[in-house]
Design a protein around this motif. Structure first.
Motif, PDB file in Angstrom:
ATOM      1  N   UNK A 117      38.957  40.026  37.035  1.00 33.43           N
ATOM      2  CA  UNK A 117      40.265  40.032  36.027  1.00 33.43           C
ATOM      3  C   UNK A 117      40.898  41.284  36.325  1.00 33.43           C
ATOM      4  N   UNK A 118      40.431  42.341  36.829  1.00 34.05           N
ATOM      5  CA  UNK A 118      41.114  43.732  37.267  1.00 34.05           C
ATOM      6  C   UNK A 118      42.331  43.237  38.442  1.00 34.05           C
ATOM      7  N   UNK A 119      41.488  42.472  39.313  1.00 29.90           N
ATOM      8  CA  UNK A 119      42.160  41.948  40.736  1.00 29.90           C
ATOM      9  C   UNK A 119      43.277  41.314  40.012  1.00 29.90           C
ATOM     10  N   UNK A 120      43.110  40.419  39.354  1.00 32.46           N
ATOM     11  CA  UNK A 120      44.391  39.431  38.800  1.00 32.46           C
ATOM     12  C   UNK A 120      45.683  40.337  38.240  1.00 32.46           C
ATOM     13  N   UNK A 121      45.035  41.136  37.252  1.00 36.77           N
ATOM     14  CA  UNK A 121      46.170  42.116  36.661  1.00 36.77           C
ATOM     15  C   UNK A 121      46.912  43.037  37.716  1.00 36.77           C
ATOM     16  N   UNK A 122      46.184  43.541  38.583  1.00 39.26           N
ATOM     17  CA  UNK A 122      46.686  44.367  39.683  1.00 39.26           C
ATOM     18  C   UNK A 122      47.742  43.687  40.392  1.00 39.26           C
ATOM     19  N   UNK A 123      47.252  42.496  40.712  1.00 42.08           N
ATOM     20  CA  UNK A 123      48.043  41.522  41.768  1.00 42.08           C
ATOM     21  C   UNK A 123      49.358  41.159  41.072  1.00 42.08           C
ATOM     22  N   UNK A 124      49.304  40.789  39.603  1.00 41.67           N
ATOM     23  CA  UNK A 124      50.609  40.479  38.968  1.00 41.67           C
ATOM     24  C   UNK A 124      51.357  41.634  38.502  1.00 41.67           C
ATOM     25  N   UNK A 125      50.868  43.038  38.848  1.00 42.90           N
ATOM     26  CA  UNK A 125      51.581  44.121  38.600  1.00 42.90           C
ATOM     27  C   UNK A 125      51.991  44.182  37.084  1.00 42.90           C
ATOM     28  N   UNK A 126      51.055  44.017  36.471  1.00 41.04           N
ATOM     29  CA  UNK A 126      51.284  44.189  34.966  1.00 41.04           C
ATOM     30  C   UNK A 126      51.365  45.734  34.457  1.00 41.04           C
ATOM     31  N   UNK A 127      52.133  46.187  33.347  1.00 43.70           N
ATOM     32  CA  UNK A 127      51.972  47.590  33.095  1.00 43.70           C
ATOM     33  C   UNK A 127      51.511  47.718  31.590  1.00 43.70           C
ATOM     34  N   UNK A 128      50.928  46.733  31.188  1.00 39.57           N
ATOM     35  CA  UNK A 128      50.176  46.948  29.900  1.00 39.57           C
ATOM     36  C   UNK A 128      49.343  45.916  29.562  1.00 39.57           C
ATOM     37  N   UNK A 129      48.098  45.895  28.895  1.00 37.87           N
ATOM     38  CA  UNK A 129      47.174  45.251  28.402  1.00 37.87           C
ATOM     39  C   UNK A 129      47.462  44.724  26.759  1.00 37.87           C
ATOM     40  N   UNK A 130      47.128  43.354  26.467  1.00 32.29           N
ATOM     41  CA  UNK A 130      47.040  43.012  25.274  1.00 32.29           C
ATOM     42  C   UNK A 130      45.732  42.358  25.025  1.00 32.29           C
ATOM     43  N   UNK A 131      44.800  42.776  24.086  1.00 31.83           N
ATOM     44  CA  UNK A 131      43.655  42.113  23.684  1.00 31.83           C
ATOM     45  C   UNK A 131      43.642  41.473  22.465  1.00 31.83           C
ATOM     46  N   UNK A 132      43.482  40.179  22.453  1.00 33.23           N
ATOM     47  CA  UNK A 132      43.632  39.478  21.380  1.00 33.23           C
ATOM     48  C   UNK A 132      42.217  38.596  21.049  1.00 33.23           C
ATOM     49  N   UNK A 133      41.397  39.155  20.212  1.00 34.18           N
ATOM     50  CA  UNK A 133      40.054  38.754  19.881  1.00 34.18           C
ATOM     51  C   UNK A 133      39.085  39.637  19.400  1.00 34.18           C
ATOM     52  N   UNK A 134      37.763  39.101  19.648  1.00 35.42           N
ATOM     53  CA  UNK A 134      36.811  40.003  19.190  1.00 35.42           C
ATOM     54  C   UNK A 134      36.160  41.267  20.066  1.00 35.42           C
ATOM     55  N   UNK A 135      35.343  41.733  19.675  1.00 43.53           N
ATOM     56  CA  UNK A 135      34.737  42.790  20.721  1.00 43.53           C
ATOM     57  C   UNK A 135      34.543  42.414  22.246  1.00 43.53           C
ATOM     58  N   UNK A 136      34.187  41.189  22.356  1.00 41.81           N
ATOM     59  CA  UNK A 136      34.228  40.930  23.654  1.00 41.81           C
ATOM     60  C   UNK A 136      35.409  41.027  24.603  1.00 41.81           C
ATOM     61  N   UNK A 137      36.386  40.427  24.014  1.00 37.56           N
ATOM     62  CA  UNK A 137      37.732  40.371  24.496  1.00 37.56           C
ATOM     63  C   UNK A 137      38.441  41.774  24.636  1.00 37.56           C
ATOM     64  N   UNK A 138      38.166  42.718  23.486  1.00 42.78           N
ATOM     65  CA  UNK A 138      38.548  43.930  23.698  1.00 42.78           C
ATOM     66  C   UNK A 138      37.965  44.909  24.716  1.00 42.78           C
ATOM     67  N   UNK A 139      36.549  44.443  24.810  1.00 49.91           N
ATOM     68  CA  UNK A 139      35.593  45.087  25.715  1.00 49.91           C
ATOM     69  C   UNK A 139      36.459  44.474  27.079  1.00 49.91           C
TER      70      UNK A 139
END
Ligand code: NAD
Length: 359
Positions: free
Chosen positions: A78-100
């Motif tokens: 998923x890091x590769x996807x985020x880098x490829x897209x050129x994101x500048x922030x992350x949103x974590x919506x969910x429980x500890x697994x998603x935040x992890x």
């Protein structure tokens, strides 16, 4: 006065109803405009849509790939996807697994996180990243993985089933219980720990009885934040080590394992730190911390034995060996025999008693 050091993190925390609608403001506040969202699949048709509508073109991508214990291969993909897209922030919506998963990506990329927690695990308040690889769970602390903004929205928690609410609330209480006797505990964390224990011990039975009780749900979210903040500030001991062993090496479910182990680890330590764990018991309206926690779990109707979670009795020796393999601080010294006994009590679901252990 007793000397101590307290350092606080610059985190913005918002509590309330429908706070998810403020996601655009939070992103703007961070000076970011291209967010990537890690979301729990449960929220696919509800909260995920709300974030999509609120952010429009400022939402660059979504992943529903989070799974328990943050496996390294998922994080790297998923890091590769985020880098490829050129994101500048992350949103974590969910429980500890998603935040992890969001934390794992932040650790690899340095991107800031806005967390919208929907369970009571408390991970959103910490700079701790737990990861699993090859059957072992390791943890690290890095301020880069601590979310810069937390939006607690009580509406998103109303659908969290009673048993999950109870187990995840007990996971949060475990942070607070261990914070009371941490080697680096200080008056601020102790205050927060006791506040968190009071809030969750009061809220969880009400939530299990009436899952739509917004007042109790709000109380529990405050408790989750208070307990999570304690976890961030001070070191953990025996209880967390045992749970990491059982989760990382035997695949046991995280929150439920915390719930089963906590009364036994607390009862073991209460012999050495009866003053602070007496205060924790008093915060629950009781005198014996092990009994109070065990009885709360029985009242909540969640599993109280490792056997019920699927661990085999034949695995207890191996679990004890792994748990003592790397030395770590605990207020009461212990050896492999002690750990084996704690695991045996937890496996059978015996009602612990500090008083019995003292006599
Ligand atoms: P989880 O995130 O795995 O969620 C448990 C289940 O609840 C999932 O099936 C999920 O889909 C569902 N769910 C989540 N929110 C829901 C909602 N509002 N309504 C209905 N269903 C919902 O479980 P968890 O207990 O929140 O987190 C466990 C993980 O968090 C573990 O990997 C643990 O290591 C980690 N954790 C980390 C820290 C830290 O500081 N690093 C602290 C606590 C927990």
């Amino acid at each position: 006065m007793d000397p101590f050091t307290y350092s606080s993190a610059a985190v913005r925390v918002t509590f309330g109803e429908a706070t998810i609608s403020r996601i655009g403001d939070e992103l703007q506040r961070l000076g970011k405009s291209r967010a990537f969202m890690l979301a729990d699949a449960h929220h696919r048709d509800g909260a995920v849509r709300q974030v999509e509508e609120a952010l429009g073109a400022n939402l660059a991508g979504i992943s529903l790939d989070a799974v328990m214990h943050t496996p390294v291969d998922v994080s790297e993909r998923v890091t590769a996807m985020v880098t490829e897209i050129g994101a500048d922030a992350l949103i974590a919506l969910g429980g500890g697994s998603t935040i992890g998963l969001a934390k794992a990506i932040a650790w690899r990329t340095g991107l800031p996180i806005i967390a919208i927690p929907t369970t009571y695990a408390g991970s959103e308040a910490t700079s701790i990243l737990g990861q699993s690889e090859g059957g072992r769970k390791t943890t690290l602390r890095d301020p880069r993985v601590r979310p810069l903004s937390i939006l607690y929205d009580v509406n998103l928690t109303l659908g969290l089933p009673g048993p999950l609410s109870a187990a995840s609330g007990l996971n949060a209480m475990a942070h607070a219980v261990e914070a009371t006797y941490a080697a680096d505990a200080n008056p601020v964390t102790t205050l927060l720990a006791l506040k968190g224990i009071v809030a969750l011990a009061r809220a969880l039975p009400q939530i299990v009885a009436v899952p739509l009780n917004k007042a109790a749900r709000s109380d529990a979210l405050f408790g989750a934040w208070a307990c999570g903040t304690c976890l961030d500030q001070v070191g953990m001991s025996l209880h967390h080590k045992l749970c990491h062993t059982l989760g990382g090496s035997f695949g046991l479910p995280h929150a439920e394992t915390h719930a089963v182990i906590l009364p036994h680890a607390a009862a073991f330590n209460a012999v050495a730190v009866s003053d602070v764990l007496g205060a924790a018991a008093a915060a629950m309206g009781a005198s014996d911390i092990g009994v109070a926690l065990f009885d709360l779990e029985q009242q909540l109707g969640i599993p109280t034995s490792l056997a019920a979670l699927g661990l085999k009795e034949s695995q207890l020796d191996e679990a004890a060996a792994i748990a003592v393999a790397e030395p770590y601080w605990n207020p009461r010294p212990f050896d492999r025999k002690d750990i084996r006994q704690i695991l045996d009590d937890a496996w059978r679901g015996r009602r612990p008693s500090v008083q019995e252990k003292l006599s």
